[in-house]
Write an enzyme that holds these catalytic residues in place. Structure first.
Site, PDB file in Angstrom:
ATOM      1  N   HIS A 156       0.837  -1.209   0.000  1.00 26.84           N
ATOM      2  CA  HIS A 156       0.000   0.000   0.000  1.00 26.84           C
ATOM      3  C   HIS A 156       0.874   1.262   0.000  1.00 26.84           C
ATOM      4  CE1 HIS A 156      -3.175  -2.847   1.178  1.00 26.84           C
ATOM      5  NE2 HIS A 156      -2.301  -3.280   2.069  1.00 26.84           N
ATOM      6  N   SER A 286      15.108  19.520 -16.122  1.00 28.85           N
ATOM      7  CA  SER A 286      14.078  20.552 -16.133  1.00 28.85           C
ATOM      8  C   SER A 286      14.662  21.825 -16.724  1.00 28.85           C
ATOM      9  CB  SER A 286      13.569  20.819 -14.709  1.00 28.85           C
ATOM     10  OG  SER A 286      12.759  21.981 -14.665  1.00 28.85           O
TER      11      SER A 286
END
Length: 482
Positions: A156, A286
């Site tokens: 999870h 970036s």
């Protein structure tokens, strides 16, 4: 000269290998049609059709590879007759005048279009299977290298029992082995449509051979043999059953799920700074944030995997709406979905090859993260050790529960480090096991049989699966265009 004024799919112009792009190129398509017409003529002549001459066959053989001028000429002809196959029949006939009257003899359009598609599918699988084999092989080496390195498990996406990095890689490999099995099965199941005529009855060929059924069957078998196939579909309509396309695309879509899951895992690990994909020295993450090291290759895998997975529905829907012996509403979508599927699978595998060859692991980051969570996981071991020192299990449980909650508050509310073990060391109640705490917190004791599982899996399952593909294995570095 590049054409910058017309749209081209980025699958071929930006990502795919030259080999796969060439497989589905117009030149290969139309040249394959010519090979089909040539082999049909050869088989017809062998079986006694005197109208097919040696000169016709020699001219066809000489011009089996289509030229740029011929492609342009056929395109102009198609604009007039509105039929791509007949446009190429006329163009081939002009180039091979001795064969002009016998090209496509007895055949229907699907003799060239469908048989060519089956050839392309077979050849495309022959391109991607070796790439998949090498992805598996490189990940197997990675798994063995890191079979003993403990890492925090995640369920999870919450901290869970420790595993090892190598064991995690085996989960990817196992699914890729299933994909390899599915690829091989799909590839080996492919036959030819063969020589079946307009509605699959072979009526035109029966007429050519004056009612001789044996010669019609021999023609079907001989053309299949000449084209390098060992089987032909026994019955067809005008087309081969479009259910075959389902069997072709299903393994590719299933592989897309494998690729997406693996790439997603690596993306998450990159965020945790535990494992990263290769990053070139001159690569820019970036345009604004110069420090960024984005997992762009894994992100590309996820993006294209979604596309590949979606193409399976095209095959299912197309197969389900074919009327009787055929309808033409399969044509346009198949021109898109079949090449797209293999181009995309090829791109995914090339990218995974690149990634799996250069995964970067940061053991110190992994170790630090384990240290932050392991004290909580070790509480049961602490309880058992105290009980062995004659302490009450219930009393130990309560004391460790209180200390665990205090340590958790430091982590969650104060942003501090997990100090559970320091609290245990300050509590006189736990003095009987103070000297054992370091051994109780040794990460390797929390990974179960993970190292042994990796060794057995690689040595048995992986090696056995790759044994037939030894000739494909290599250590070549895969360079991506972008």
């Amino acid at each position: 000269m590049p054409d910058y004024d017309n749209y081209t799919t980025p699958l071929s112009s930006r990502y795919a290998s030259k080999e796969m792009s060439a497989t589905f190129s117009l030149r290969n398509r139309f040249s394959t049609w010519r090979k089909l017409w040539l082999n049909l003529a050869i088989a017809e002549k062998e079986l006694g059709l005197t109208v097919v001459t040696d000169e016709a066959i020699e001219q066809m053989r000489k011009h089996v590879e289509i030229t740029d001028d011929e492609i342009a000429k056929a395109s102009a002809q198609e604009a007039i007759v509105r039929h791509d196959v007949m446009a190429h029949v006329h163009t081939f006939g002009e180039t091979c005048p001795a064969a002009a009257g016998i090209i496509h003899l007895g055949a229907t359009s699907c003799f060239v279009t469908d048989n060519a598609d089956l050839i392309f599918i077979r050849d495309a699988y022959d391109i991607i299977i070796p790439k998949l084999v090498n992805v598996i092989n490189r990940l197997a080496k990675f798994a063995m290298e890191y079979k003993d390195l403990p890492v925090l498990g995640w369920t999870h996406f919450q901290p869970a029992q420790l595993t090892t990095l190598g064991k995690r890689a085996t989960l990817w490999i196992q699914e890729l082995l299933w994909d390899l099995r599915n690829f091989e099965r799909a590839r080996n199941d492919i036959g030819l449509r063969g020589v079946k005529g307009t509605t699959g009855t072979q009526a035109s060929f029966l007429a050519l051979f004056h009612g001789n059924h044996d010669k019609v069957e021999a023609l079907d078998e001989r053309v299949t043999e000449l084209l390098g196939f060992d089987k032909v579909y026994p019955v067809t309509g005008q087309t081969y059953s479009r259910k075959i396309d389902i069997d072709v695309l299903a393994p590719l879509s299933s592989f897309a799920a494998t690729a997406h899951k693996m790439a997603t895992d690596i993306r998450l690990l990159a965020n945790l700074k535990e494992v990263e994909e290769p990053f070139e020295k001159s690569q820019i993450g970036s345009s604004a944030m110069a420090y960024k090291r984005n997992p762009m290759r894994c992100e590309r895998v996820c993006s294209l995997a979604r596309h590949l997975g979606s193409l399976f529905s095209d095959a299912v829907q197309t197969a389900s709406v074919q009327w009787f012996e055929r309808t033409l509403d399969d044509s346009a979508i198949r021109r898109i979905s079949l090449p797209s599927a293999f181009l995309t699978a090829d791109i995914l595998l090339s990218t995974l090859l690149n990634i799996s060859s250069g995964l970067v692991v940061y053991p110190k980051v992994i170790e630090r993260r384990i240290k932050g969570e392991l004290p909580f996981m070790a509480t049961e071991n602490i309880i058992m050790a105290m009980v062995e020192k004659n302490a009450s299990r219930q009393e130990v449980h309560e004391r460790i529960r209180v200390l665990s909650h205090q340590a958790a508050a430091v982590v969650k509310e104060e942003g501090g480090e997990n100090d559970l073990i320091e609290r245990v060391k300050r509590d006189e109640f736990f003095k009987p096991i103070w000297e054992e705490l370091d051994s109780l917190l040794e990460p390797s004791t929390f990974v179960g049989r993970a190292p042994q599982q990796v060794e057995k899996f690689v040595q048995k399952d992986v090696n056995n699966a790759l044994q037939p593909f030894q000739k494909y294995l290599n250590d070549e570095q895969v360079k991506l265009n972008v």
